[in-house]
Design an enzyme around this catalytic site. Structure first.
Site, mmCIF file in Angstrom:
data_model
loop_
_atom_site.group_PDB
_atom_site.id
_atom_site.type_symbol
_atom_site.label_atom_id
_atom_site.label_comp_id
_atom_site.label_asym_id
_atom_site.label_seq_id
_atom_site.Cartn_x
_atom_site.Cartn_y
_atom_site.Cartn_z
ATOM 1 C CE1 TYR A 72 19.836 56.341 -5.690
ATOM 2 C CE2 TYR A 72 19.811 57.812 -7.583
ATOM 3 C CZ TYR A 72 20.447 56.865 -6.819
ATOM 4 O OH TYR A 72 21.694 56.432 -7.174
ATOM 5 C CG PHE A 124 42.743 69.518 7.025
ATOM 6 C CD1 PHE A 124 43.042 69.766 8.351
ATOM 7 C CD2 PHE A 124 42.018 68.376 6.716
ATOM 8 C CE1 PHE A 124 42.629 68.895 9.343
ATOM 9 C CE2 PHE A 124 41.590 67.503 7.708
ATOM 10 C CZ PHE A 124 41.904 67.756 9.020
ATOM 11 C CG ASP A 215 39.643 73.342 3.003
ATOM 12 O OD1 ASP A 215 38.502 73.311 3.492
ATOM 13 O OD2 ASP A 215 40.562 72.587 3.375
ATOM 14 C CB ALA A 217 36.340 73.466 7.012
ATOM 15 C CE LYS A 258 36.220 70.329 10.103
ATOM 16 N NZ LYS A 258 36.299 69.167 9.218
ATOM 17 C CG HIS A 450 47.485 61.719 13.666
ATOM 18 N ND1 HIS A 450 47.441 61.636 12.297
ATOM 19 C CD2 HIS A 450 46.395 62.425 14.030
ATOM 20 C CE1 HIS A 450 46.365 62.283 11.866
ATOM 21 N NE2 HIS A 450 45.714 62.761 12.899
HETATM 22 N N1 F0G Z 1 39.589 71.025 5.373
HETATM 23 C C1 F0G Z 1 39.839 71.487 6.618
HETATM 24 C C2 F0G Z 1 40.428 72.851 6.782
HETATM 25 C C3 F0G Z 1 39.561 70.689 7.734
HETATM 26 O O1 F0G Z 1 39.813 71.162 8.952
HETATM 27 C C4 F0G Z 1 38.986 69.405 7.533
HETATM 28 C C5 F0G Z 1 38.670 68.546 8.670
HETATM 29 C C6 F0G Z 1 38.736 68.984 6.219
HETATM 30 C C7 F0G Z 1 39.060 69.813 5.167
HETATM 31 C C8 F0G Z 1 38.159 67.621 5.937
HETATM 32 O O2 F0G Z 1 36.816 67.600 6.234
HETATM 33 O O3 F0G Z 1 36.603 65.954 8.111
HETATM 34 O O4 F0G Z 1 34.621 66.668 6.751
HETATM 35 O O5 F0G Z 1 36.337 65.204 5.769
HETATM 36 N N2 F0G Z 1 39.067 68.781 9.838
HETATM 37 C C9 F0G Z 1 38.736 68.053 11.060
HETATM 38 C C10 F0G Z 1 39.542 68.597 12.199
HETATM 39 C C11 F0G Z 1 38.746 66.582 10.960
HETATM 40 O O6 F0G Z 1 39.487 68.010 13.293
HETATM 41 O O7 F0G Z 1 40.202 69.638 12.045
HETATM 42 P P1 F0G Z 1 36.059 66.282 6.751
#
Ligand code: F0G
Length: 458
Positions: A72, A124, A215, A217, A258, A450
């Site tokens: 934990y 996003f 951000d 990703a 990602k 969507h």
């Molecule tokens: N920031 C970006 C640039 C993203 O593309 C996403 C998610 C997130 C934040 C959120 O992250 O899904 O782990 O909670 N993008 C996905 C997509 C869902 O299909 O582009 P998450």
């Protein structure tokens, strides 16, 4: 003769996918109310809905999972992830979260208040959602070039410094909790941000005393574009470039689904202990204790390994080349796509592809359904359905671009699959003159419609 390019890995485990007939697909998509999210995955042949959590983990990631520590508090897996985040990004402090939007929820709970404004480059949807949910405003300062799909600007993800400075002058410092840079800019087409732009934005942030959030990703794909497109970076390694980018960050939110190539996971990175401490309370409330925050030990191990693999040039070259391979085949067929080709997806300009479908009938969604009917390929609409209604007038918001995104999962499909996608898209393109109508909504949710919208044919 020069050797052709090939993948930097070989395949050890496979998953069967099944072709279907057009008449099966006609029934399935009708039953799904013409919403691609409602399909069962076994009704899809090639799934390009997202590159998020859909990548193939490596043998090293799977073996790291076997030695996960599920304690934990203070698990060795936490310390493995902490060391990887320090090594790759330079952050001294971090909090694990179950995915990217959870990182946003925790961090924004500390930073964002009612009436605030958050300038950035095409936030996003979940990022914008977490800002608007707190009655604050996300202001898009992306360069204008991003909205012209034929413009060849190499860094269409960039923030326009003039647009940004206007906002920084217009609002008092207390109303701007941070500036956000999304690497790469997903909404604008997986388009990268240049190192010069990172530095410009960072200088403005410092000048006005505002923190800078990345951000992150698709941070590694962004670094690949800096190395291959920006002067002065060609001899630096991806890892050196990433460290240079993150010198400018006050904090980062990460969807590890990602560019850390895991199926689930995320984190927040912090430079300052003070922000980390404040966010820790929310992490404990929303996610879990600070040394696991919504993740299993085994997943933290796989994530740490994934960060290392995703910041290797050979992996990124394979990855970006595959997306470019698909994009270039589409260009050869005369299909209008966002150019230059982005990092994680190919974005088809649906208004140009289906010129006879009225905008009120959801052009990119219509294209998505056509591509599914053609070959069982599932993309995602980045257009009017995603843009939702204006919260005040309840009228549809028609975005500048009506796109169908074909997101390519990491290390998952081969270039033969890319050929199937390209030819299927060409077949739809060849019969575009006969596609004259789209869909009408029969049911929709008040926000983020969507995902669950129900449609019928016009
Ligand atoms: N920031 C970006 C640039 C993203 O593309 C996403 C998610 C997130 C934040 C959120 O992250 O899904 O782990 O909670 N993008 C996905 C997509 C869902 O299909 O582009 P998450």
């Amino acid at each position: 003769m020069e050797l052709p390019f090939s993948e930097s890995y070989k395949i050890k485990m496979v998953e069967t996918i099944r072709r279907s007939s057009r008449s099966e697909r006609e029934q399935w998509i009708k039953d799904a109310k013409y919403n691609l999210f409602n399909l069962r995955s076994d009704q899809v042949f090639i799934d390009l809905l997202t590159d998020s959590g859909t990548g193939a983990m490596s043998d090293k990631q799977w073996s790291a999972m076997m030695v996960g520590d599920e304690s934990y508090a203070g698990a060795s897996s936490y310390h493995t992830m902490k060391a990887a985040i320090k090594r790759i990004f330079g952050f001294d402090y971090f909090l694990p979260t179950h995915q990217g939007r959870a990182a946003e929820n925790v961090l924004f709970s500390v930073l964002v208040k009612e009436g605030d404004v958050v300038p950035g480059n095409s936030h996003f949807d979940t990022t914008k959602g977490h800002i608007e949910f707190r009655c604050a405003k996300a202001i898009d300062c992306t360069i204008d070039e991003a909205f012209d799909t034929t413009n060849q600007h190499p860094f269409k993800g960039n923030i326009d410094p003039e647009k940004l400075e206007k906002i920084l002058k217009q609002y008092p410092k207390e109303k701007i909790p941070f500036i956000i840079l999304t690497l790469t800019n997903n909404t604008a087409g997986g388009q990268p941000v240049s190192m010069a732009n990172v530095k410009e934005v960072s200088a403005l942030a410092k000048k006005y005393g505002i923190p800078l959030l990345f951000d992150s990703a698709r941070f590694a794909e962004n670094a690949y574009f800096i190395k291959t497109r920006e002067k002065g970076y060609e001899h630096k390694t991806i890892k050196q470039i990433v460290l240079e980018i993150y010198e400018h960050a006050d904090f980062a939110t990460m969807s590890s689904k990602k560019d850390a190539i895991v199926n689930m996971g995320g984190f927040i990175g912090f430079k300052s202990q003070e922000w980390f401490r404040q966010a820790s309370t929310y992490n404990i409330m929303f996610e879990g204790y600070i040394t696991y925050g919504g993740m299993s030990g085994r997943d933290m191990n796989a994530l740490a390994q994934g960060l290392d693999e995703a910041t290797e040039f050979d992996y990124l070259e394979t990855r970006i080349n595959q997306v470019a391979y698909l994009g270039n085949r589409l260009i050869e067929f005369g299909i209008p796509i966002q150019q230059p080709i982005g990092g994680h997806a190919v974005f088809i300009d649906a208004k140009k592809m289906l010129p006879h479908v009225p905008k009120e009938e959801y052009v990119a969604q219509t294209l998505g359904v056509e591509l599914y009917l053609e070959a069982g390929i599932r993309g995602v609409e980045i257009g009017t359905l995603l843009a939702d209604r204006d919260p005040n007038t309840r009228e549809n918001r028609y975005p500048n671009l009506e796109l169908l995104r074909l997101a390519i999962p990491r290390r998952t499909y081969t270039n033969n699959h890319m050929d199937v996608i390209a030819v299927a898209t060409k077949n739809v393109f060849d019969r575009r003159e006969f596609i004259k109508s789209g869909y009408r909504i029969t049911w929709e949710a008040p926000i983020m419609r969507h995902f669950t919208v129900e449609l019928e044919k016009m």
